[in-house]
Design an enzyme around this catalytic site. Structure first.
Site, PDB file in Angstrom:
ATOM      1  N   LYS A 106       0.850  -1.199   0.000  1.00  0.00           N
ATOM      2  CA  LYS A 106       0.000   0.000   0.000  1.00  0.00           C
ATOM      3  C   LYS A 106       0.886   1.250   0.000  1.00  0.00           C
ATOM      4  O   LYS A 106       1.929   1.258  -0.659  1.00  0.00           O
ATOM      5  CB  LYS A 106      -0.964  -0.026   1.201  1.00  0.00           C
ATOM      6  CG  LYS A 106      -1.736  -1.337   1.307  1.00  0.00           C
ATOM      7  CD  LYS A 106      -2.847  -1.291   2.308  1.00  0.00           C
ATOM      8  CE  LYS A 106      -3.582  -2.617   2.337  1.00  0.00           C
ATOM      9  NZ  LYS A 106      -4.742  -2.627   3.200  1.00  0.00           N
ATOM     10  N   HIS A 137      -9.225  -2.919  -5.520  1.00  0.00           N
ATOM     11  CA  HIS A 137      -9.084  -3.051  -4.069  1.00  0.00           C
ATOM     12  C   HIS A 137     -10.144  -2.190  -3.393  1.00  0.00           C
ATOM     13  O   HIS A 137     -10.485  -1.122  -3.889  1.00  0.00           O
ATOM     14  CB  HIS A 137      -7.671  -2.605  -3.654  1.00  0.00           C
ATOM     15  CG  HIS A 137      -7.368  -2.950  -2.223  1.00  0.00           C
ATOM     16  ND1 HIS A 137      -7.840  -2.195  -1.177  1.00  0.00           N
ATOM     17  CD2 HIS A 137      -6.674  -3.975  -1.685  1.00  0.00           C
ATOM     18  CE1 HIS A 137      -7.439  -2.751  -0.040  1.00  0.00           C
ATOM     19  NE2 HIS A 137      -6.729  -3.829  -0.314  1.00  0.00           N
ATOM     20  N   GLU A 184     -11.991 -10.240  -0.448  1.00  0.00           N
ATOM     21  CA  GLU A 184     -11.590  -9.476   0.740  1.00  0.00           C
ATOM     22  C   GLU A 184     -12.815  -8.834   1.390  1.00  0.00           C
ATOM     23  O   GLU A 184     -13.263  -7.772   0.951  1.00  0.00           O
ATOM     24  CB  GLU A 184     -10.631  -8.353   0.340  1.00  0.00           C
ATOM     25  CG  GLU A 184      -9.339  -8.827  -0.282  1.00  0.00           C
ATOM     26  CD  GLU A 184      -8.241  -7.789  -0.091  1.00  0.00           C
ATOM     27  OE1 GLU A 184      -7.250  -8.119   0.556  1.00  0.00           O
ATOM     28  OE2 GLU A 184      -8.412  -6.649  -0.543  1.00  0.00           O
TER      29      GLU A 184
HETATM   30  P1  PGA Z   1      -4.495  -6.303   5.809  1.00  0.00           P
HETATM   31  O1  PGA Z   1      -4.858  -5.724   4.378  1.00  0.00           O
HETATM   32  O2  PGA Z   1      -3.733  -7.583   5.618  1.00  0.00           O
HETATM   33  O3  PGA Z   1      -3.692  -5.225   6.479  1.00  0.00           O
HETATM   34  O4  PGA Z   1      -5.793  -6.560   6.514  1.00  0.00           O
HETATM   35  C1  PGA Z   1      -5.269  -6.589   3.346  1.00  0.00           C
HETATM   36  C2  PGA Z   1      -5.572  -5.841   2.091  1.00  0.00           C
HETATM   37  O5  PGA Z   1      -5.983  -4.678   2.165  1.00  0.00           O
HETATM   38  O6  PGA Z   1      -5.400  -6.369   0.988  1.00  0.00           O
END
Ligand code: PGA
Length: 246
Positions: free
Chosen positions: A10, A96, A166
Site C-alpha cells: 500500500k 481493491h 476481501e
Molecule cells: P491487511 O490488508 O492484511 O492489512 O488486513 C489486506 C488488504 O488490504 O489487501
C-alpha cells in the site's frame, strides 16, 4: 501446500523503506519462494522500476497496486499499463476496496483496467468483497455475483484469472470471517467461476487480516489458493511465519 502470496505494501512504506525492505529480506524472500511458493511483492509506483531492476534473476515477482483505466494520453498523474509492462511488472492489483471506497472506482473503471492489463499481458489480481452490513445480511453470493458477472465476460479466452475475496470489515482489523462463511464463500466462488469461465485456470485468494494468528485457520479452508497480505507484509518475521505455516 503451494500457495500464491501477494504482498501489498500500500502506501505504508516510502521509496527508501521499500527498497531497503527488499534488499534486507531478499534472501529470505527468495528462499521462501523457492520452497514452491509464488511470491509477488507490490510496492507503490515510485519503487517499481528500481525493485524490478533488482529482481532480474529472482523467482520473486513484482506487481503494481493500481493502473490507469486509459491506455495513454492527457491524464495527469496516471500511470499506464504499457509503462508497467515495459518495466517488467507481471501482476497488478485492481478493484481493491480502498480504491473503490476512497477513489470511487466503479465496476466500469475496474473493467477497463482489467481489459488493458490482459491486453498488455500483465496478470490482473481482481479484488472483490462485501461490507460488514452485507456480510451480516448473509447475502454474500448475490453481492459477489454482481461484482464478478461482468468481469468474467472480459477475460480473453484461455487467460488465467486471479480473484481475491476481501471482506471489507476484515481489512486491517485483525478479524477474519467465521470459518463456515469462508468455506461456503470459497466453494461458491470456485463453482461460479468454473461455470462461467470457458476454462479452469483460476486462483482464489483470501485477503483481510492475514497474519501469524489467523493463517492456521485460513490455510484449513478448501478452495483457497493464496493470500493477499497487507500490513503483515511489511514485517519480515510475520511474513516468514505466514508463508512457513503448514
Ligand atoms: P491487511 O490488508 O492484511 O492489512 O488486513 C489486506 C488488504 O488490504 O489487501
Amino acid at each position: 501446500m503451494k500457495y500464491l502470496y501477494v504482498i501489498n505494501w500500500k502506501m505504508n512504506m516510502s521509496f527508501n523503506q521499500s527498497i531497503n525492505f527488499y534488499k534486507n529480506n531478499k534472501n529470505i524472500l527468495e528462499q521462501l519462494s523457492n520452497q514452491f511458493n509464488e511470491i509477488i511483492i507490490c510496492p507503490s509506483f515510485d519503487a517499481l522500476a528500481t525493485i524490478s531492476a533488482l529482481l532480474t534473476t529472482s523467482t520473486v515477482k513484482l506487481g503494481a497496486q493500481n493502473c490507469s483505466e486509459y491506455p495513454s494520453g492527457a491524464y495527469t498523474g496516471e500511470v499506464s499499463v504499457q509503462s508497467l509492462a515495459e518495466i517488467g511488472i507481471t501482476h497488478c492489483i485492481v478493484g481493491h476496496s480502498e480504491r473503490r471506497t476512497y477513489f470511487k472506482e466503479t465496476i466500469e473503471t475496474i473493467s477497463k483496467k482489467i481489459a488493458l492489463l490482459y491486453q498488455y499481458k500483465v496478470q490482473p489480481i481482481i479484488c472483490i468483497g462485501q461490507t460488514t452490513q452485507a456480510y451480516q445480511s448473509k447475502n454474500t453470493p448475490a453481492i459477489l455475483e454482481q461484482q464478478l458477472a461482468s468481469i468474467l465476460t472480459i477475460v480473453p479466452p484461455n487467460q488465467p484469472v486471479i480473484i481475491a475475496y476481501e471482506p471489507v470489515f476484515a481489512i486491517g482489523t485483525g478479524m477474519i470471517p467465521q470459518q463456515d462463511h469462508l468455506e461456503n464463500t470459497f466453494t461458491w466462488l470456485a463453482q461460479y467461476i468454473k461455470k462461467n469461465l470457458a476454462h479452469n485456470s483460476f486462483q482464489l485468494l483470501y485477503g483481510g487480516s492475514v497474519n501469524p494468528t489467523t493463517i492456521n485457520t485460513l490455510k484449513s479452508i478448501s478452495c483457497i489458493n493464496g493470500f493477499l497480505i497487507g500490513s503483515a507484509g511489511t514485517d519480515r518475521e510475520k511474513l516468514q511465519k505466514i508463508i512457513s505455516e503448514q
